[in-house]
Scaffold this motif. Structure first.
Motif, PDB file in Angstrom:
ATOM      1  N   LYS A   1       0.846  -1.189   0.000  1.00 56.70           N
ATOM      2  CA  LYS A   1       0.000   0.000   0.000  1.00 56.70           C
ATOM      3  C   LYS A   1       0.883   1.241   0.000  1.00 56.70           C
ATOM      4  O   LYS A   1       1.806   1.364   0.808  1.00 56.70           O
ATOM      5  N   ILE A   2       0.590   2.166  -0.925  1.00 57.89           N
ATOM      6  CA  ILE A   2       1.300   3.438  -0.963  1.00 57.89           C
ATOM      7  C   ILE A   2       0.422   4.452  -1.698  1.00 57.89           C
ATOM      8  O   ILE A   2      -0.182   4.126  -2.728  1.00 57.89           O
ATOM      9  N   GLU A   3       0.308   5.639  -1.155  1.00 56.29           N
ATOM     10  CA  GLU A   3      -0.461   6.726  -1.774  1.00 56.29           C
ATOM     11  C   GLU A   3       0.514   7.822  -2.176  1.00 56.29           C
ATOM     12  O   GLU A   3       1.228   8.370  -1.333  1.00 56.29           O
ATOM     13  N   LEU A   4       0.530   8.122  -3.484  1.00 57.27           N
ATOM     14  CA  LEU A   4       1.488   9.079  -4.023  1.00 57.27           C
ATOM     15  C   LEU A   4       0.761  10.315  -4.555  1.00 57.27           C
ATOM     16  O   LEU A   4      -0.399  10.263  -4.964  1.00 57.27           O
ATOM     17  N   ILE A   5       1.498  11.421  -4.569  1.00 61.34           N
ATOM     18  CA  ILE A   5       1.021  12.675  -5.162  1.00 61.34           C
ATOM     19  C   ILE A   5       2.140  13.210  -6.064  1.00 61.34           C
ATOM     20  O   ILE A   5       3.206  12.604  -6.165  1.00 61.34           O
TER      21      ILE A   5
ATOM     22  N   ASP B   1       4.119  -7.929   8.433  1.00 68.45           N
ATOM     23  CA  ASP B   1       3.540  -6.686   7.892  1.00 68.45           C
ATOM     24  C   ASP B   1       4.090  -5.487   8.651  1.00 68.45           C
ATOM     25  O   ASP B   1       4.057  -5.447   9.882  1.00 68.45           O
ATOM     26  N   VAL B   2       4.589  -4.506   7.895  1.00 62.74           N
ATOM     27  CA  VAL B   2       5.185  -3.304   8.484  1.00 62.74           C
ATOM     28  C   VAL B   2       4.534  -2.072   7.861  1.00 62.74           C
ATOM     29  O   VAL B   2       4.355  -2.009   6.637  1.00 62.74           O
ATOM     30  N   ASP B   3       4.181  -1.113   8.707  1.00 63.19           N
ATOM     31  CA  ASP B   3       3.652   0.169   8.239  1.00 63.19           C
ATOM     32  C   ASP B   3       4.709   1.248   8.423  1.00 63.19           C
ATOM     33  O   ASP B   3       5.184   1.485   9.538  1.00 63.19           O
ATOM     34  N   LEU B   4       5.071   1.894   7.310  1.00 65.01           N
ATOM     35  CA  LEU B   4       6.030   2.988   7.364  1.00 65.01           C
ATOM     36  C   LEU B   4       5.298   4.295   7.642  1.00 65.01           C
ATOM     37  O   LEU B   4       4.271   4.591   7.020  1.00 65.01           O
ATOM     38  N   ILE B   5       5.815   5.068   8.567  1.00 64.17           N
ATOM     39  CA  ILE B   5       5.222   6.369   8.906  1.00 64.17           C
ATOM     40  C   ILE B   5       5.756   7.397   7.912  1.00 64.17           C
ATOM     41  O   ILE B   5       6.932   7.772   7.936  1.00 64.17           O
ATOM     42  N   THR B   6       4.879   7.849   7.025  1.00 63.85           N
ATOM     43  CA  THR B   6       5.290   8.748   5.946  1.00 63.85           C
ATOM     44  C   THR B   6       5.859  10.055   6.468  1.00 63.85           C
ATOM     45  O   THR B   6       6.832  10.588   5.923  1.00 63.85           O
ATOM     46  N   ASP B   7       5.268  10.609   7.533  1.00 63.29           N
ATOM     47  CA  ASP B   7       5.733  11.892   8.062  1.00 63.29           C
ATOM     48  C   ASP B   7       7.184  11.799   8.548  1.00 63.29           C
ATOM     49  O   ASP B   7       7.964  12.747   8.390  1.00 63.29           O
ATOM     50  N   ASN B   8       7.559  10.657   9.128  1.00 62.26           N
ATOM     51  CA  ASN B   8       8.950  10.480   9.561  1.00 62.26           C
ATOM     52  C   ASN B   8       9.899  10.383   8.361  1.00 62.26           C
ATOM     53  O   ASN B   8      11.052  10.817   8.421  1.00 62.26           O
ATOM     54  N   LEU B   9       9.404   9.802   7.276  1.00 65.65           N
ATOM     55  CA  LEU B   9      10.214   9.742   6.065  1.00 65.65           C
ATOM     56  C   LEU B   9      10.458  11.131   5.487  1.00 65.65           C
ATOM     57  O   LEU B   9      11.591  11.499   5.159  1.00 65.65           O
TER      58      LEU B   9
ATOM     59  N   THR C   1       8.256   3.957  -7.701  1.00 64.83           N
ATOM     60  CA  THR C   1       7.304   3.891  -8.812  1.00 64.83           C
ATOM     61  C   THR C   1       6.926   2.445  -9.150  1.00 64.83           C
ATOM     62  O   THR C   1       5.767   2.150  -9.468  1.00 64.83           O
ATOM     63  N   ALA C   2       7.894   1.529  -9.075  1.00 67.64           N
ATOM     64  CA  ALA C   2       7.610   0.125  -9.394  1.00 67.64           C
ATOM     65  C   ALA C   2       6.999  -0.614  -8.210  1.00 67.64           C
ATOM     66  O   ALA C   2       6.520  -1.745  -8.368  1.00 67.64           O
ATOM     67  N   ARG C   3       7.030   0.013  -7.029  1.00 68.63           N
ATOM     68  CA  ARG C   3       6.496  -0.594  -5.806  1.00 68.63           C
ATOM     69  C   ARG C   3       7.106  -1.987  -5.547  1.00 68.63           C
ATOM     70  O   ARG C   3       6.404  -2.952  -5.252  1.00 68.63           O
ATOM     71  N   ALA C   4       8.414  -2.042  -5.663  1.00 70.63           N
ATOM     72  CA  ALA C   4       9.119  -3.316  -5.487  1.00 70.63           C
ATOM     73  C   ALA C   4      10.490  -3.051  -4.877  1.00 70.63           C
ATOM     74  O   ALA C   4      10.969  -1.912  -4.838  1.00 70.63           O
ATOM     75  N   ILE C   5      11.115  -4.114  -4.399  1.00 70.75           N
ATOM     76  CA  ILE C   5      12.446  -4.031  -3.833  1.00 70.75           C
ATOM     77  C   ILE C   5      13.464  -4.206  -4.960  1.00 70.75           C
ATOM     78  O   ILE C   5      13.442  -5.197  -5.695  1.00 70.75           O
ATOM     79  N   GLN C   6      14.346  -3.232  -5.073  1.00 74.69           N
ATOM     80  CA  GLN C   6      15.338  -3.274  -6.128  1.00 74.69           C
ATOM     81  C   GLN C   6      16.641  -3.946  -5.679  1.00 74.69           C
ATOM     82  O   GLN C   6      17.280  -4.653  -6.458  1.00 74.69           O
TER      83      GLN C   6
END
Length: 230
Positions: free
Chosen positions: A88-92, A157-165, A215-220
């Motif tokens: 899950k990721i929401e982009l702008i 399952d891990v949730d990343l805190i976007t504000d900290n990023l 963009t690819a939503r994958a681990i490179q």
């Protein structure tokens, strides 16, 4: 008549004692209190029993030592991070920047291999994600058991805190490049019990560097280092 009588010599004192049921060792020592043969046999039987018991105990001790250093020697469990999936990721901004106030959800595929001949029981596992030294996500997994010489697969399952990023000074440059570099730390404490008597506490640790393609939503790219503490 007297001449025809044959003189019979007396038996030696030692033979008389033996006939009477006494020990020849007592005779040779010159003591006047001989030991009965039954008591001597009893002593010899006790000595033989003690010798057999001692030999059995030594054999058992050697067997346990050999097994402890061969078959039952505690081997290091192996933890492997097979990969991350961005679920899950929401982009702008043309799908290049994560939306503020939202979380990025990741699923980590982790394997725990137990090379021992006994099971490895582990308690709550902990996985923490860092972005340039800042904690951006943490999750705890349930306890479990890895059977002897088996591998357990776990989805964490891990949730990343976007504000900290986004608060990091490195975030803008990495978003432009399309690659986010994260570090993960996993800790799996547990114990190995041998013959329900001997317990060995084991802590498996793993540090990974993850390069995630936004963009690819994958681990490179994925690079991990493992350490086992006994």
């Amino acid at each position: 008549m007297a001449e025809s009588e044959q003189v019979r010599p007396l038996a030696p004192a030692a033979n008389r004692y033996l006939r009477d049921g006494h020990d020849e060792d007592t005779i040779s020592s010159g003591r006047a209190t001989p030991v009965p043969i039954k008591r001597l046999r009893r002593r010899r039987f006790i000595v033989k029993c003690c010798g057999c018991m001692t030999a059995l105990i030594l054999l058992l001790a050697v067997t346990i030592i050999v097994l402890a250093f061969t078959v039952f020697k505690v081997k290091d469990p192996e933890i492997t991070l097979n990969g991350f999936n961005i679920t899950k990721i929401e982009l702008i901004n043309n799908n290049t920047v994560p939306k503020p106030g939202t979380n990025i959800s990741l699923t980590a595929d982790v394997s725990l291999k137990n090379p021992n001949v006994v099971s490895f029981r582990y308690t709550n596992t902990t996985t923490t994600l860092y972005y340039h030294g800042t904690v951006v996500g943490e999750v705890r997994g349930p306890p479990g058991r890895a059977k002897a010489r088996r591998t357990v697969r776990m989805d964490v399952d891990v949730d990343l805190i976007t504000d900290n990023l986004m608060s990091s000074s490195n975030f803008t440059a990495e978003v432009v490049s399309g690659i986010l570099t994260l570090n993960s730390y996993s800790r799996v404490p547990g114990k190995v019990k041998i013959l329900k008597i001997y317990k060995k506490h084991v802590v498996v640790k793993m540090n990974c560097t993850v390069s995630a393609n936004i963009t690819a939503r994958a681990i490179q790219d994925l690079n991990c280092k493992k350490k086992v503490q006994l």
